[in-house]
Enzyme design. Structure first.
Site, PDB file in Angstrom:
ATOM      1  N   TRP A 194     -11.674  -5.334   4.156  1.00  0.00           N
ATOM      2  CA  TRP A 194     -10.968  -4.909   5.462  1.00  0.00           C
ATOM      3  C   TRP A 194     -11.893  -3.581   5.964  1.00  0.00           C
ATOM      4  CZ3 TRP A 194      -9.766   0.198   4.751  1.00  0.00           C
ATOM      5  CH2 TRP A 194      -9.498   0.481   3.455  1.00  0.00           C
TER       6      TRP A 194
ATOM      7  N   LYS B  37     -14.011 -16.092   4.198  1.00  0.00           N
ATOM      8  CA  LYS B  37     -12.591 -15.526   3.994  1.00  0.00           C
ATOM      9  C   LYS B  37     -12.501 -14.075   4.086  1.00  0.00           C
ATOM     10  CE  LYS B  37     -10.164 -13.898   0.984  1.00  0.00           C
ATOM     11  NZ  LYS B  37      -9.619 -12.851   1.951  1.00  0.00           N
TER      12      LYS B  37
ATOM     13  N   SER C 272     -13.706  -4.905  -4.306  1.00  0.00           N
ATOM     14  CA  SER C 272     -13.526  -4.126  -5.539  1.00  0.00           C
ATOM     15  C   SER C 272     -14.203  -4.533  -6.688  1.00  0.00           C
ATOM     16  CB  SER C 272     -11.916  -3.587  -5.482  1.00  0.00           C
ATOM     17  OG  SER C 272     -11.296  -4.690  -5.822  1.00  0.00           O
TER      18      SER C 272
ATOM     19  N   GLU D 277     -21.165  -7.067  -4.028  1.00  0.00           N
ATOM     20  CA  GLU D 277     -21.150  -5.611  -3.221  1.00  0.00           C
ATOM     21  C   GLU D 277     -19.880  -4.905  -3.686  1.00  0.00           C
ATOM     22  OE1 GLU D 277     -23.553  -4.133  -2.013  1.00  0.00           O
ATOM     23  OE2 GLU D 277     -24.900  -5.831  -1.749  1.00  0.00           O
TER      24      GLU D 277
ATOM     25  N   ARG E 183     -16.483   9.569   7.340  1.00  0.00           N
ATOM     26  CA  ARG E 183     -16.937   8.306   7.930  1.00  0.00           C
ATOM     27  C   ARG E 183     -15.888   7.310   7.577  1.00  0.00           C
ATOM     28  NH1 ARG E 183     -21.227   4.116   5.942  1.00  0.00           N
ATOM     29  NH2 ARG E 183     -21.175   2.590   7.715  1.00  0.00           N
TER      30      ARG E 183
ATOM     31  N   CYS F 115     -17.425   2.232   0.678  1.00  0.00           N
ATOM     32  CA  CYS F 115     -17.832   2.027  -0.757  1.00  0.00           C
ATOM     33  C   CYS F 115     -18.757   3.379  -0.958  1.00  0.00           C
ATOM     34  CB  CYS F 115     -18.400   0.612  -0.709  1.00  0.00           C
ATOM     35  SG  CYS F 115     -19.453   0.392   0.480  1.00  0.00           S
TER      36      CYS F 115
ATOM     37  N   GLU G  27     -12.319   5.568  -7.407  1.00  0.00           N
ATOM     38  CA  GLU G  27     -12.692   5.670  -5.799  1.00  0.00           C
ATOM     39  C   GLU G  27     -11.486   6.236  -5.202  1.00  0.00           C
ATOM     40  OE1 GLU G  27     -13.767   1.318  -4.851  1.00  0.00           O
ATOM     41  OE2 GLU G  27     -15.023   2.486  -3.543  1.00  0.00           O
TER      42      GLU G  27
HETATM   43  N1  LIG Z   1     -20.542  -2.262  -2.053  1.00  0.00           N
HETATM   44  C1  LIG Z   1     -20.316  -2.503  -0.760  1.00  0.00           C
HETATM   45  O1  LIG Z   1     -20.962  -3.054  -0.136  1.00  0.00           O
HETATM   46  C2  LIG Z   1     -18.831  -2.640  -0.577  1.00  0.00           C
HETATM   47  C3  LIG Z   1     -18.545  -2.721   0.855  1.00  0.00           C
HETATM   48  C4  LIG Z   1     -17.309  -2.526   1.259  1.00  0.00           C
HETATM   49  C5  LIG Z   1     -16.110  -2.349   0.408  1.00  0.00           C
HETATM   50  N2  LIG Z   1     -16.423  -2.407  -0.613  1.00  0.00           N
HETATM   51  C6  LIG Z   1     -15.465  -2.093  -1.783  1.00  0.00           C
HETATM   52  O2  LIG Z   1     -14.326  -2.762  -1.346  1.00  0.00           O
HETATM   53  C7  LIG Z   1     -12.992  -2.041  -1.858  1.00  0.00           C
HETATM   54  C8  LIG Z   1     -12.096  -2.088  -0.689  1.00  0.00           C
HETATM   55  O3  LIG Z   1     -11.937  -3.174  -0.080  1.00  0.00           O
HETATM   56  P1  LIG Z   1     -10.664  -4.124  -0.486  1.00  0.00           P
HETATM   57  O4  LIG Z   1      -9.398  -3.456  -0.804  1.00  0.00           O
HETATM   58  O5  LIG Z   1     -10.652  -4.964   0.642  1.00  0.00           O
HETATM   59  O6  LIG Z   1     -11.016  -4.952  -1.863  1.00  0.00           O
HETATM   60  P2  LIG Z   1     -10.261  -6.274  -2.519  1.00  0.00           P
HETATM   61  O7  LIG Z   1     -11.347  -6.303  -3.716  1.00  0.00           O
HETATM   62  O8  LIG Z   1      -9.015  -5.772  -2.979  1.00  0.00           O
HETATM   63  O9  LIG Z   1     -10.469  -7.370  -1.583  1.00  0.00           O
HETATM   64  C9  LIG Z   1     -11.682  -7.682  -0.977  1.00  0.00           C
HETATM   65  C10 LIG Z   1     -11.456  -9.057  -0.557  1.00  0.00           C
HETATM   66  O10 LIG Z   1     -11.185 -10.211  -1.721  1.00  0.00           O
HETATM   67  C11 LIG Z   1     -10.368 -10.642  -1.417  1.00  0.00           C
HETATM   68  N3  LIG Z   1      -9.573 -10.919  -2.749  1.00  0.00           N
HETATM   69  C12 LIG Z   1      -8.822 -10.099  -3.267  1.00  0.00           C
HETATM   70  N4  LIG Z   1      -8.242 -10.627  -4.728  1.00  0.00           N
HETATM   71  C13 LIG Z   1      -9.100 -12.035  -4.798  1.00  0.00           C
HETATM   72  C14 LIG Z   1      -9.038 -12.901  -5.676  1.00  0.00           C
HETATM   73  N5  LIG Z   1      -8.427 -12.817  -6.821  1.00  0.00           N
HETATM   74  N6  LIG Z   1      -9.822 -14.153  -5.331  1.00  0.00           N
HETATM   75  C15 LIG Z   1     -10.449 -14.139  -4.320  1.00  0.00           C
HETATM   76  N7  LIG Z   1     -10.125 -12.991  -3.275  1.00  0.00           N
HETATM   77  C16 LIG Z   1      -9.601 -12.072  -3.604  1.00  0.00           C
HETATM   78  C17 LIG Z   1      -9.226  -9.933  -0.487  1.00  0.00           C
HETATM   79  O11 LIG Z   1      -8.463 -10.760   0.161  1.00  0.00           O
HETATM   80  C18 LIG Z   1     -10.409  -9.329   0.526  1.00  0.00           C
HETATM   81  O12 LIG Z   1     -10.857 -10.393   1.370  1.00  0.00           O
HETATM   82  C19 LIG Z   1     -13.497  -0.635  -2.395  1.00  0.00           C
HETATM   83  O13 LIG Z   1     -13.757  -0.866  -3.842  1.00  0.00           O
HETATM   84  C20 LIG Z   1     -14.909  -0.529  -1.834  1.00  0.00           C
HETATM   85  O14 LIG Z   1     -15.693   0.123  -2.485  1.00  0.00           O
HETATM   86  C21 LIG Z   1     -17.782  -2.353  -1.222  1.00  0.00           C
HETATM   87  O1  LIG Z   2     -17.802   0.162   2.605  1.00  0.00           O
HETATM   88  C1  LIG Z   2     -19.047  -0.136   2.502  1.00  0.00           C
HETATM   89  C2  LIG Z   2     -19.972  -0.522   3.518  1.00  0.00           C
HETATM   90  C3  LIG Z   2     -20.542   0.695   4.132  1.00  0.00           C
HETATM   91  C4  LIG Z   2     -21.855   0.362   4.837  1.00  0.00           C
HETATM   92  O2  LIG Z   2     -22.395  -0.777   4.960  1.00  0.00           O
HETATM   93  O3  LIG Z   2     -22.244   1.384   5.217  1.00  0.00           O
END
Ligand SMILES: NC(=O)c1ccc[n+]([C@@H]2O[C@H](COP(=O)([O-])OP(=O)(O)OC[C@H]3O[C@@H](n4cnc5c(N)ncnc54)[C@H](O)[C@@H]3O)[C@@H](O)[C@H]2O)c1
Ligand SMILES: O=CCCC(=O)O
Length: 547
Positions: A202, A226, A281, A302, A330, A336, A433
């Protein structure tokens, strides 16, 4: 930090199957029918309603917007007010499999298109996004809460993936070489891996979608997307734009759902799926990797981060403060890439803390649509509770509160921008985090100590380091266990660069030349040396006769 600073430095690159019976088609290729007037650079209730009216609220399957199989919908809420913005079709597991069937049916046709054709579709999408940037920015601010200036930065950043991969689509190479023995020729080609399931978070509703969809389409893959249930609107509006840009039916399918796990499991287990790309996550990433093992699926992950931000005694402190504001605040700390642990040399720690506290204490907090806002709401009340729990734990363990340190009273899910110093080893926020506007400072004495502390985490997404010593900068490049490093800069994200982490921050890279490789299979063909006479049975007989 003034809002102007935030806006100016917000990165632009960044500078800132189906039980088919119940699904009903509501509109055929909605986008093609809709006229799109020029969007004014405006906010306010009328502009908000106008953009919400443009969002398709169904499931996109096989080029058609549909209601969910059981007609269920779920609300999407403005985190700044708690009000429902729109209700969106809630996809069932059957809808997910139906979307995969559509992607599989479109697979061969899309894979065979000329690379130039795919490039041009992506380029049209880029151009359309530029025309509608204000709509997308406002929509993101409404559903996610980020300040409008940052949302505009995300439209620019997210759009760059469309432009970059439109350029990469026509550069998918291969090789032709003589084998070392000289007996044959090796031909290496790359082909689309096949239907891909893209799961997005999100926090960057547009950029996390374009960072996956653009390389997949450029490579010739069809997709099922999704989006996160908290922010599906941007993806839905973007999918409509893709149809208008010329993406054929079935190539992009979108299934928002409140049942992420239930929908994803049968899709991931289906042998027609060839690729899973997940951003989110680390715990969810681990679960998906276990599921992907069932069909030995290609995966890109990611995942989460715990970025160290190192300030050495020889740093340009003003630059370090500006970098810290970007790296930490930001997206209101919900990135992340957010700096999670500030490690500052003891000689400059107090001055750094003084300067940063002054700036953080002055940050305007409010609804992201209002002028000058630097800190928007957190995504939901759980995020506020988590930030506050981490701050409280740090304070109990001996940290000093310089500013903030509390949820903001009133409607919406706001947390006051916070600075903590004297953070003690063992504090939870050094391990978890934070994902909120909380800047936590510890000190160090030597470079070795700083590097050891920086690497003391299971994560390895990004690090930041501020030093005026080039040799030290190079040592850090070699010693820090991260996939990315911001050396004297607080932001690294750029569509042309390989974004991704090591350790439990992920697998694979998005963006750059590496980004498209995630959606390509490598095929090797060996053929005999064409200059050697073929030893056919007839020629062997003739050889014998000649002797
Ligand atoms: N490394 C990167 O590029 C990057 C970028 C953005 C966010 N993130 C990470 O994302 C996290 C925050 O985002 P979030 O709260 O939406 O993460 P999240 O893992 O809770 O959810 C991410 C996505 O996975 C889906 N999801 C959740 N459980 C699932 C399951 N069991 N099976 C399939 N899909 C499932 C969610 O609906 C959502 O679409 C933080 O840990 C952040 O660091 C990483
Ligand atoms: O949340 C992680 C993505 C951030 C980015 O692409 O700069």
């Amino acid at each position: 930090m003034t809002t102007q600073t935030t806006a100016a430095t917000t990165p632009t690159t960044p500078t800132a199957p189906a039980t088919a019976a119940t699904a009903t088609a509501t509109t055929a290729t909605r986008a093609a029918a809709a006229a799109w007037p020029t969007v004014p650079d405006a906010t306010g209730p009328a502009a908000e309603q106008a953009v919400l009216d443009r969002v398709p609220t169904g499931l996109l399957i096989d080029g058609t917007w549909r209601s969910a199989a059981d007609d269920a919908t779920f609300p999407v809420v403005d985190p700044a007010t708690g009000e429902t913005l729109l209700r969106v079709a809630d996809a069932t597991p059957e809808d997910g499999v139906r979307a995969l069937a559509a992607a599989d049916a479109a697979r061969a046709g899309w894979a065979r298109t000329a690379p130039r054709q795919r490039a041009e579709v992506l380029r049209r999408a880029f151009d359309l996004l530029q025309d509608r940037r204000e709509d997308f920015a406002l929509l993101m601010t409404l559903e996610m809460g980020k300040p409008l200036a940052e949302a505009r930065g995300e439209v620019a950043y997210g759009g760059e993936f469309l432009r970059w991969f439109s350029e990469e689509a026509v550069r998918i190479g291969g090789s032709y070489s003589t084998n070392p023995e000289g007996t044959g020729r090796a031909v290496v080609t790359h082909k689309p891996v096949g239907p891909a399931f893209l799961i997005t978070p999100w926090n960057f509703p547009l950029a996390m979608a374009t960072r996956k969809i653009a390389p997949a389409l450029a490579a010739g893959c069809t997709v099922v997307v999704k989006p996160a249930e908290l922010t599906p609107l941007t993806t839905l509006l973007f999918a409509d734009l893709l149809l208008e840009a010329g993406v054929p039916a079935g190539v992009v399918n979108v299934v928002p759902t409140t049942s992420a796990a239930a929908l994803s499991e049968p899709v991931i287990g289906d042998p027609r799926l060839r690729k899973l790309s997940f951003t989110g996550s680390t715990p969810v990433g681990r679960t998906l990797l276990r599921q992907a093992a069932g069909t030995v699926l290609r995966t890109s992950m990611e995942l989460g981060g715990n970025a160290p931000f190192l300030v050495f005694e020889d740093a340009d402190l003003e630059l370090a403060v500006e970098g810290a504001l970007l790296a930490k605040f930001r997206n209101t700390g919900q990135a992340c890439t957010a700096a999670n642990r500030f490690l500052v040399h003891e000689d400059v720690a107090e001055e750094f803390a003084r300067r940063i506290t002054e700036r953080v204490a002055a940050m305007p907090v409010g609804r992201g649509t209002e002028d000058g806002i630097a800190i928007g709401p957190l995504i939901d009340s759980r995020a506020v509770d988590k930030a506050h729990r981490l701050v409280t734990d740090a304070l109990h363990r001996g940290a000093t509160l310089r500013t903030g340190g509390h949820p903001v009273d009133g409607s919406g899910t706001f947390y006051a921008p916070t600075v903590l110093t004297d953070v003690q080893p063992g504090s939870d926020l050094l391990r978890d985090e934070i994902f909120g506007p909380v800047l936590a400072i510890r000190t160090f004495r030597t470079e070795d100590e700083a590097v050891t502390a920086a690497n003391d985490t299971e994560y390895g997404l990004v690090g930041y380091a501020f030093t005026e010593d080039p040799a030290r900068g190079q040592r850090l490049m070699e010693r820090l266990e991260t996939g990315m490093l911001g050396l004297n800069t607080g932001v690294v994200s750029n569509a042309s660069a390989p974004f991704g982490g090591v350790k439990q921050s992920g697998l694979g890279r998005e963006g750059g030349g590496e980004g498209i490789a995630e959606y390509l299979e490598t095929m090797y063909t060996l053929t005999p040396d064409p200059f050697r006479e073929r030893r056919t049975p007839a020629s062997r007989t003739n050889e014998g006769a000649a002797r």
